[in-house]
Design a protein around this motif. Structure first.
Motif, PDB file in Angstrom:
ATOM      1  N   PHE A   1      -3.470  16.825 -15.071  1.00  0.00           N
ATOM      2  CA  PHE A   1      -4.612  16.683 -14.179  1.00  0.00           C
ATOM      3  C   PHE A   1      -5.334  18.018 -14.000  1.00  0.00           C
ATOM      4  N   PHE A   2      -4.571  19.111 -13.934  1.00  0.00           N
ATOM      5  CA  PHE A   2      -5.161  20.437 -13.797  1.00  0.00           C
ATOM      6  C   PHE A   2      -6.000  20.787 -15.028  1.00  0.00           C
TER       7      PHE A   2
ATOM      8  N   LEU B   1       0.831  -1.199   0.000  1.00  0.00           N
ATOM      9  CA  LEU B   1       0.000   0.000   0.000  1.00  0.00           C
ATOM     10  C   LEU B   1       0.869   1.253   0.000  1.00  0.00           C
ATOM     11  N   GLN B   2       1.929   1.256   0.797  1.00  0.00           N
ATOM     12  CA  GLN B   2       2.837   2.400   0.838  1.00  0.00           C
ATOM     13  C   GLN B   2       3.533   2.600  -0.503  1.00  0.00           C
ATOM     14  N   GLN B   3       3.936   1.506  -1.150  1.00  0.00           N
ATOM     15  CA  GLN B   3       4.569   1.606  -2.465  1.00  0.00           C
ATOM     16  C   GLN B   3       3.588   2.147  -3.496  1.00  0.00           C
ATOM     17  N   LEU B   4       2.347   1.703  -3.437  1.00  0.00           N
ATOM     18  CA  LEU B   4       1.308   2.192  -4.341  1.00  0.00           C
ATOM     19  C   LEU B   4       1.064   3.683  -4.126  1.00  0.00           C
ATOM     20  N   GLN B   5       0.996   4.091  -2.862  1.00  0.00           N
ATOM     21  CA  GLN B   5       0.775   5.504  -2.552  1.00  0.00           C
ATOM     22  C   GLN B   5       1.957   6.357  -2.994  1.00  0.00           C
ATOM     23  N   GLN B   6       3.176   5.859  -2.833  1.00  0.00           N
ATOM     24  CA  GLN B   6       4.354   6.601  -3.262  1.00  0.00           C
ATOM     25  C   GLN B   6       4.383   6.733  -4.788  1.00  0.00           C
ATOM     26  N   ALA B   7       4.020   5.658  -5.487  1.00  0.00           N
ATOM     27  CA  ALA B   7       3.972   5.715  -6.950  1.00  0.00           C
ATOM     28  C   ALA B   7       2.908   6.715  -7.407  1.00  0.00           C
ATOM     29  N   MET B   8       1.753   6.732  -6.726  1.00  0.00           N
ATOM     30  CA  MET B   8       0.696   7.671  -7.082  1.00  0.00           C
ATOM     31  C   MET B   8       1.148   9.105  -6.827  1.00  0.00           C
ATOM     32  N   LEU B   9       1.804   9.338  -5.698  1.00  0.00           N
ATOM     33  CA  LEU B   9       2.319  10.664  -5.362  1.00  0.00           C
ATOM     34  C   LEU B   9       3.308  11.141  -6.422  1.00  0.00           C
ATOM     35  N   SER B  10       4.224  10.271  -6.813  1.00  0.00           N
ATOM     36  CA  SER B  10       5.222  10.614  -7.817  1.00  0.00           C
ATOM     37  C   SER B  10       4.552  10.974  -9.149  1.00  0.00           C
ATOM     38  N   TYR B  11       3.576  10.187  -9.528  1.00  0.00           N
ATOM     39  CA  TYR B  11       2.874  10.430 -10.794  1.00  0.00           C
ATOM     40  C   TYR B  11       2.109  11.752 -10.751  1.00  0.00           C
ATOM     41  N   LEU B  12       1.434  12.041  -9.636  1.00  0.00           N
ATOM     42  CA  LEU B  12       0.693  13.295  -9.508  1.00  0.00           C
ATOM     43  C   LEU B  12       1.625  14.500  -9.561  1.00  0.00           C
TER      44      LEU B  12
ATOM     45  N   HIS C   1      -5.626  15.926   0.358  1.00  0.00           N
ATOM     46  CA  HIS C   1      -6.895  16.066  -0.372  1.00  0.00           C
ATOM     47  C   HIS C   1      -7.538  14.740  -0.742  1.00  0.00           C
ATOM     48  N   TRP C   2      -7.199  13.664  -0.048  1.00  0.00           N
ATOM     49  CA  TRP C   2      -7.870  12.393  -0.305  1.00  0.00           C
ATOM     50  C   TRP C   2      -9.359  12.531   0.001  1.00  0.00           C
ATOM     51  N   GLY C   3      -9.680  13.415   0.908  1.00  0.00           N
ATOM     52  CA  GLY C   3     -11.077  13.642   1.272  1.00  0.00           C
ATOM     53  C   GLY C   3     -11.900  14.204   0.119  1.00  0.00           C
ATOM     54  N   SER C   4     -11.246  14.935  -0.789  1.00  0.00           N
ATOM     55  CA  SER C   4     -11.955  15.453  -1.963  1.00  0.00           C
ATOM     56  C   SER C   4     -12.425  14.306  -2.852  1.00  0.00           C
ATOM     57  N   MET C   5     -11.573  13.296  -3.004  1.00  0.00           N
ATOM     58  CA  MET C   5     -11.959  12.134  -3.803  1.00  0.00           C
ATOM     59  C   MET C   5     -13.077  11.370  -3.102  1.00  0.00           C
ATOM     60  N   LEU C   6     -12.999  11.268  -1.773  1.00  0.00           N
ATOM     61  CA  LEU C   6     -14.052  10.608  -1.007  1.00  0.00           C
ATOM     62  C   LEU C   6     -15.370  11.362  -1.165  1.00  0.00           C
ATOM     63  N   PHE C   7     -15.299  12.685  -1.092  1.00  0.00           N
ATOM     64  CA  PHE C   7     -16.491  13.509  -1.271  1.00  0.00           C
ATOM     65  C   PHE C   7     -17.088  13.309  -2.659  1.00  0.00           C
ATOM     66  N   SER C   8     -16.225  13.221  -3.671  1.00  0.00           N
ATOM     67  CA  SER C   8     -16.686  12.976  -5.036  1.00  0.00           C
ATOM     68  C   SER C   8     -17.380  11.624  -5.147  1.00  0.00           C
TER      69      SER C   8
ATOM     70  N   THR D   1     -12.144  18.233  -8.050  1.00  0.00           N
ATOM     71  CA  THR D   1     -11.241  17.321  -7.337  1.00  0.00           C
ATOM     72  C   THR D   1      -9.888  17.258  -8.031  1.00  0.00           C
ATOM     73  N   LEU D   2      -9.896  17.106  -9.360  1.00  0.00           N
ATOM     74  CA  LEU D   2      -8.636  17.028 -10.106  1.00  0.00           C
ATOM     75  C   LEU D   2      -7.829  18.322  -9.999  1.00  0.00           C
ATOM     76  N   VAL D   3      -8.515  19.474 -10.030  1.00  0.00           N
ATOM     77  CA  VAL D   3      -7.822  20.757  -9.899  1.00  0.00           C
ATOM     78  C   VAL D   3      -7.173  20.869  -8.524  1.00  0.00           C
ATOM     79  N   ARG D   4      -7.910  20.538  -7.484  1.00  0.00           N
ATOM     80  CA  ARG D   4      -7.367  20.624  -6.117  1.00  0.00           C
ATOM     81  C   ARG D   4      -6.170  19.691  -5.938  1.00  0.00           C
ATOM     82  N   ILE D   5      -6.315  18.460  -6.389  1.00  0.00           N
ATOM     83  CA  ILE D   5      -5.221  17.494  -6.238  1.00  0.00           C
ATOM     84  C   ILE D   5      -4.007  17.937  -7.038  1.00  0.00           C
TER      85      ILE D   5
END
Length: 192
Positions: A27-28, A9-20, A135-142, A179-183
């Motif tokens: 994304f913007f 999970l940590q590796q997945l989150q790090q890969a997602m962070l790097s990509y973002l 901003h994970w909460g923005s995705m949850l809200f979406s 959500t995409l703009v905020r992230i």
């Protein structure tokens, strides 16, 4: 299927962070596009509802005709009747949507209800995957918003069927875009 470990999970989150961080501009731009398109759909939901129905109808109609032609051309192919029936079904459904867009929008509205329900579940799951990130909460809200939209469509059926498709699609696009703009702005790298 193995259970996801904390390290996975940590590796997945790090890969997602790097990509973002690397692709925040894409994304913007996508977020701004969805906000603009969604706003238009909210302003004129009837137009978007009929437009979506007609567009989908033409896609199905043309795809069905192509599949029928191919099926007839290869009449000796194993499974001919299944290919032919699939093409015939696509053609008939496409023709129905093009010729009767108001009635077709009622059917599509029910399908959209299912889509929003599934999308809401998927976005909620993605939000939980992103949970430690900003901003994970923005995705949850979406995700929760998509689930609420599914409930609203179902509760107002059938009177909402002629306009709700465009309106709800617009609202959903606005929330996704926001959500995409905020992230993307949060993960904007300082070197660019």
């Amino acid at each position: 299927m193995t259970k996801m470990t904390e390290i996975d999970l940590q590796q997945l989150q790090q890969a997602m962070l790097s990509y973002l961080q690397k692709h925040w501009k894409i994304f913007f731009a996508e977020g701004v596009f969805f906000v603009i398109l969604g706003t238009l759909a909210v302003i004129v939901p009837h137009v978007f509802t009929i437009g979506i129905t007609i567009f989908l109808g033409w896609l199905l109609l043309l795809a069905g005709i192509v599949q029928l032609i191919r099926a007839v051309r290869f009449i000796t192919m194993p499974g001919f009747s299944l290919w032919f029936l699939t093409g015939l079904l696509q053609t008939v459904v496409g023709y129905f949507l093009v010729m009767e867009p108001a009635q077709g929008s009622l059917t599509l509205t029910l399908l959209l209800t299912v889509f929003f329900a599934i999308e809401g579940l998927v976005k909620t799951y993605l939000a939980l995957m992103m949970r430690p990130l900003a901003h994970w909460g923005s995705m949850l809200f979406s995700g929760i918003t998509a689930l609420v939209l599914a409930i609203v469509v179902w509760a107002g059926w059938p009177s909402t069927g002629l306009w709700v498709l465009g309106l709800l699609l617009g609202i959903n696009m606005i929330f996704l875009g926001w959500t995409l703009v905020r992230i993307s702005l949060h993960h904007k790298t300082s070197g660019e």
